[in-house]
Design an enzyme around this catalytic site. Structure first.
Site, PDB file in Angstrom:
ATOM      1  N   LEU A 132      14.322  11.843  -2.736  1.00 55.79           N
ATOM      2  CA  LEU A 132      14.452  11.751  -4.187  1.00 55.79           C
ATOM      3  C   LEU A 132      15.541  12.721  -4.620  1.00 55.79           C
ATOM      4  O   LEU A 132      15.687  13.797  -4.041  1.00 55.79           O
ATOM      5  CB  LEU A 132      13.140  12.116  -4.886  1.00 55.79           C
ATOM      6  CG  LEU A 132      11.930  11.194  -4.700  1.00 55.79           C
ATOM      7  CD1 LEU A 132      10.723  11.775  -5.438  1.00 55.79           C
ATOM      8  CD2 LEU A 132      12.228   9.786  -5.183  1.00 55.79           C
ATOM      9  N   ASP A 133      16.289  12.355  -5.656  1.00 55.81           N
ATOM     10  CA  ASP A 133      17.287  13.266  -6.215  1.00 55.81           C
ATOM     11  C   ASP A 133      16.623  14.540  -6.718  1.00 55.81           C
ATOM     12  O   ASP A 133      15.441  14.542  -7.085  1.00 55.81           O
ATOM     13  CB  ASP A 133      18.009  12.608  -7.401  1.00 55.81           C
ATOM     14  CG  ASP A 133      18.908  11.455  -6.981  1.00 55.81           C
ATOM     15  OD1 ASP A 133      19.190  11.332  -5.788  1.00 55.81           O
ATOM     16  OD2 ASP A 133      19.310  10.684  -7.876  1.00 55.81           O
ATOM     17  N   VAL A 134      17.400  15.614  -6.786  1.00 54.58           N
ATOM     18  CA  VAL A 134      16.907  16.876  -7.346  1.00 54.58           C
ATOM     19  C   VAL A 134      16.341  16.658  -8.747  1.00 54.58           C
ATOM     20  O   VAL A 134      15.299  17.216  -9.109  1.00 54.58           O
ATOM     21  CB  VAL A 134      18.045  17.919  -7.390  1.00 54.58           C
ATOM     22  CG1 VAL A 134      17.586  19.178  -8.137  1.00 54.58           C
ATOM     23  CG2 VAL A 134      18.506  18.276  -5.994  1.00 54.58           C
TER      24      VAL A 134
END
Length: 300
Positions: A132-134
């Site tokens: 998952l993206d930050v």
């Protein structure tokens, strides 16, 4: 080193705010880079308080120094057994270590907590089968055993893991339920993706959950897992994520709703357990910042 044209949505923003959003780092880290002379506007060093203008280019260079000890955070396990762990990842935590990131990671935090992870993949990505993206919160699965790692990697290739996201977008999609089938690729010379001819095949399904004045809450499913896929596809059809100026989101709407990141949450994971074969479904409620934005929309 990265050089990006200043997105229209960030024109007028402070330099530290823009770097934070473009690079996926904290605002304090962005300020540190500016203070060290590592952030340039049109090739010239710039102060963290400088305001960005249309047509400018922004260059950010990370210092080449030994990495500091990685900070860790406590992660809530939604499911855990001897083969895998599903955690509810908070915003501001990366999946694993990488260039340009000095904050906490899922892998580092799990290892610090004494969780044994599969050794498959590069050292900093051990056990990682999805990311998952930050700036995206929600469910992320990590393999603990070697047999689970191999099986899960194949399951993701076979699209046998059903991932459901909730996304708040600008406007009202037409049709209300649909599929976006458009290739995605990286734009030349930029850490940014777009629908481009010759890109990788990418398929996103969506359906309306709730409509508001100027925004819509969608349930989103992915057939493919390209970098920034949901953000890119929804922006491409004229409905960027609320709180995502990198892909065309309106910063004024985000500010009105108190959002400091894109409204995107990995809400559910559904699969047959990679070892036992038994059905497994995990869910994650909206975190406080995203829930508060919905409340603000319902009350407006």
């Amino acid at each position: 080193m990265r050089t990006e044209p200043v997105p229209p949505a960030l024109v007028g923003e402070r330099l530290d705010v823009a770097v934070s959003r473009l690079m996926g780092v904290s605002r304090s880290r962005a300020a540190e880079l500016a203070a060290a002379g590592l952030v340039r506007i049109d090739g010239a060093p710039a102060a963290k308080s400088a305001r960005l203008e249309a047509g400018q280019s922004l260059t950010v260079a990370e210092p080449q120094t030994a990495a500091a000890a990685e900070p860790v955070v406590s992660l809530e396990a939604v499911w855990e057994d001897q083969d895998l762990i599903v955690i509810d990842k908070p915003v501001g935590v990366a999946a694993h270590a990488g260039p340009g990131w000095s904050g906490p990671t899922v892998i580092g935090s799990l290892l610090a907590a004494g969780v044994t992870l599969a050794t498959g993949g590069p050292l900093e990505r051990r056990g990682v089968v999805q990311r998952l993206d930050v700036g995206t919160s929600g469910l992320m699965m990590v393999a603990k055993s070697e047999r689970a790692y191999s099986s899960l990697k194949q399951m993701f290739r076979d699209r046998a893991v059903r991932k459901t996201y909730h996304a708040l977008v600008q406007g009202l999609p037409d049709p209300l339920t649909g599929t976006i089938d458009a290739p995605i690729g990286r734009l030349p010379g930029a850490f940014k993706f777009a629908v481009v001819a010759g890109g990788k095949p990418s398929i996103t399904h969506y359906e309306l959950v709730e409509a508001f004045a100027g925004a819509s809450l969608l349930r989103v499913g992915l057939e493919t897992g390209r970098t920034h896929q949901i953000r890119v596809h929804l922006a491409a059809v004229g409905h960027p994520l609320v709180g995502d100026p990198f892909y065309g989101g309106d910063p004024k709407l985000a500010a009105r709703l108190g959002l400091e990141r894109q409204w995107l949450h990995a809400a559910a994971l559904e699969l047959d357990h990679p070892v036992t074969g038994l059905p497994l479904r995990c869910e994650s409620p909206h975190p406080p910042d995203l829930a508060a934005a919905l409340i603000a929309l319902r009350e407006s």
